[in-house]
Enzyme design. Structure first.
Site, short mmCIF file in Angstrom:
data_model
loop_
_atom_site.label_atom_id
_atom_site.label_comp_id
_atom_site.label_asym_id
_atom_site.label_seq_id
_atom_site.Cartn_x
_atom_site.Cartn_y
_atom_site.Cartn_z
N GLU A 240 -6.53 4.74 7.92
CA GLU A 240 -6.08 6.38 7.81
C GLU A 240 -7.21 6.99 7.17
O GLU A 240 -7.43 8.05 7.34
CB GLU A 240 -4.64 6.33 6.83
N LYS B 25 -0.01 4.23 -0.30
CA LYS B 25 -0.53 5.52 0.54
C LYS B 25 -0.15 6.90 -0.48
O LYS B 25 -0.23 6.52 -1.71
CB LYS B 25 0.09 5.61 1.85
N GLY C 187 2.88 1.79 10.96
CA GLY C 187 3.81 3.05 10.57
C GLY C 187 4.61 3.29 11.89
O GLY C 187 5.25 4.26 12.05
N SER D 100 3.63 -2.32 10.30
CA SER D 100 4.97 -2.32 10.45
C SER D 100 5.56 -3.78 9.96
O SER D 100 6.59 -4.20 10.67
CB SER D 100 5.54 -2.07 11.85
N HIS E 185 -9.19 1.26 5.33
CA HIS E 185 -7.95 1.71 6.00
C HIS E 185 -8.17 2.61 7.14
O HIS E 185 -8.89 3.60 7.07
CB HIS E 185 -7.05 2.27 5.03
N ASN F 240 0.93 -1.04 -0.04
CA ASN F 240 0.12 0.10 0.07
C ASN F 240 1.03 1.18 0.07
O ASN F 240 1.45 1.44 1.07
CB ASN F 240 -0.88 -0.12 1.16
N GLU G 144 -5.15 -5.06 10.83
CA GLU G 144 -4.23 -4.15 10.99
C GLU G 144 -4.26 -3.27 12.28
O GLU G 144 -5.06 -2.29 12.34
CB GLU G 144 -4.08 -3.09 9.86
P1 PGA Z 1 2.98 0.09 7.51
O1 PGA Z 1 1.49 0.34 6.93
O2 PGA Z 1 3.61 -1.20 6.95
O3 PGA Z 1 4.14 1.39 7.08
O4 PGA Z 1 3.09 0.04 8.90
C1 PGA Z 1 0.93 -0.66 6.84
C2 PGA Z 1 -0.33 -0.26 6.41
O5 PGA Z 1 -1.03 1.12 6.68
O6 PGA Z 1 -1.17 -0.90 5.38
#
Ligand code: PGA
Length: 242
Positions: free
Chosen positions: A94, A10, A166, A205, A92, A8, A160
């Site tokens: 976010e 983003k 992140g 992560s 997601h 992903n 997740e």
């Molecule tokens: P990350 O993000 O691997 O940077 O922690 C995962 C995600 O948001 O799908």
């Protein structure tokens, strides 16, 4: 079943970034071991589809729940399919946080994705406060109750934990196994036998260093990767762990 490794991107990547996808396509894993999917920003989907050459599946990071209409700035699932995308991520954390998306919104988007013939990766996960309060299972159940589409057609769940995205923090392998087992029970309770066939990804992560351990956990069918998916070197190292 080969592991599913989904990147992903983003809000990252200008035109030159599709070279990373070309490299992933050119040196990808043995398809019997792992499949690579990338969700670049909308602006790169058409170029990504070309360089992916059918080897890496390209998808969107979101879609609108309607097919068309007066929704400035939004993108319909059918538009993603029209570009050659094969999947869409919905729900997601976010987007839930930045755009106020509710479980009902996520459900409508998931069903729009299914109707457009896309595979749908539906994201759920608890916050740190919810985990500390012992509410993880209840939160996952409530998110599934509110956001699961009517059937499991093309459906994939991504677990997740919000606090793991992140941050460099990951749950223990036992906690990942417990969450995936709980999600599996809910899927079967809600979708019937089809719930057994829904793949469940872990995200948050994931790196080349921890991917092998995470992919080895019971009922982890793959990983959803943010930061470590931006370069071919890093994502291919994660795929090699499969
Ligand atoms: P990350 O993000 O691997 O940077 O922690 C995962 C995600 O948001 O799908």
């Amino acid at each position: 079943m080969p592991a599913l490794i989904v990147g992903n991107w983003k809000m990252n990547g200008l035109g030159e970034a599709v070279a990373e996808i070309a490299e992933m396509a050119g040196s990808g894993p043995d398809p019997r071991r792992a499949a690579l999917w990338i969700a670049p920003p909308f602006t790169l989907i058409d170029r990504a589809v070309i360089v992916a050459a059918g080897t890496v599946k390209i998808g969107g990071q979101d879609c609108h729940h309607k097919n068309s209409g007066a929704h400035t700035g939004c993108v319909a699932a059918a538009m993603l399919a029209d570009l050659g995308a094969g999947f869409v991520i919905v729900g997601h954390s976010e987007r839930r946080r930045d755009n106020g998306e509710t479980d009902a919104d996520v459900r409508a988007k998931a069903m729009a994705g299914q109707a457009a013939g896309l595979e749908v990766i539906l994201c759920i996960g608890e916050t740190r406060e919810q985990r500390d309060a012992g509410q993880t299972d209840a939160v996952l159940s409530a998110q599934l109750a509110g956001s699961l589409p009517d059937d499991g057609e093309g459906l994939i769940i991504a677990y997740e934990p919000v606090w793991a995205i992140g941050t460099g923090l990951v749950p223990t392998l036992d906690d990942v196994a417990a969450a995936h087992a709980h999600i599996r029970r809910e899927l079967v309770a809600r979708l019937g036998p089809a719930g057994h066939g829904v793949r469940i990804l872990y995200g948050g992560s994931v790196t080349p260093a921890n991917a092998a351990d995470l992919l080895g956990v019971a009922d982890v069918g793959g990983v959803l990767v943010g930061g470590a998916s931006l370069t071919a070197a890093s994502l291919l190292a994660i795929a090699a762990a499969a």
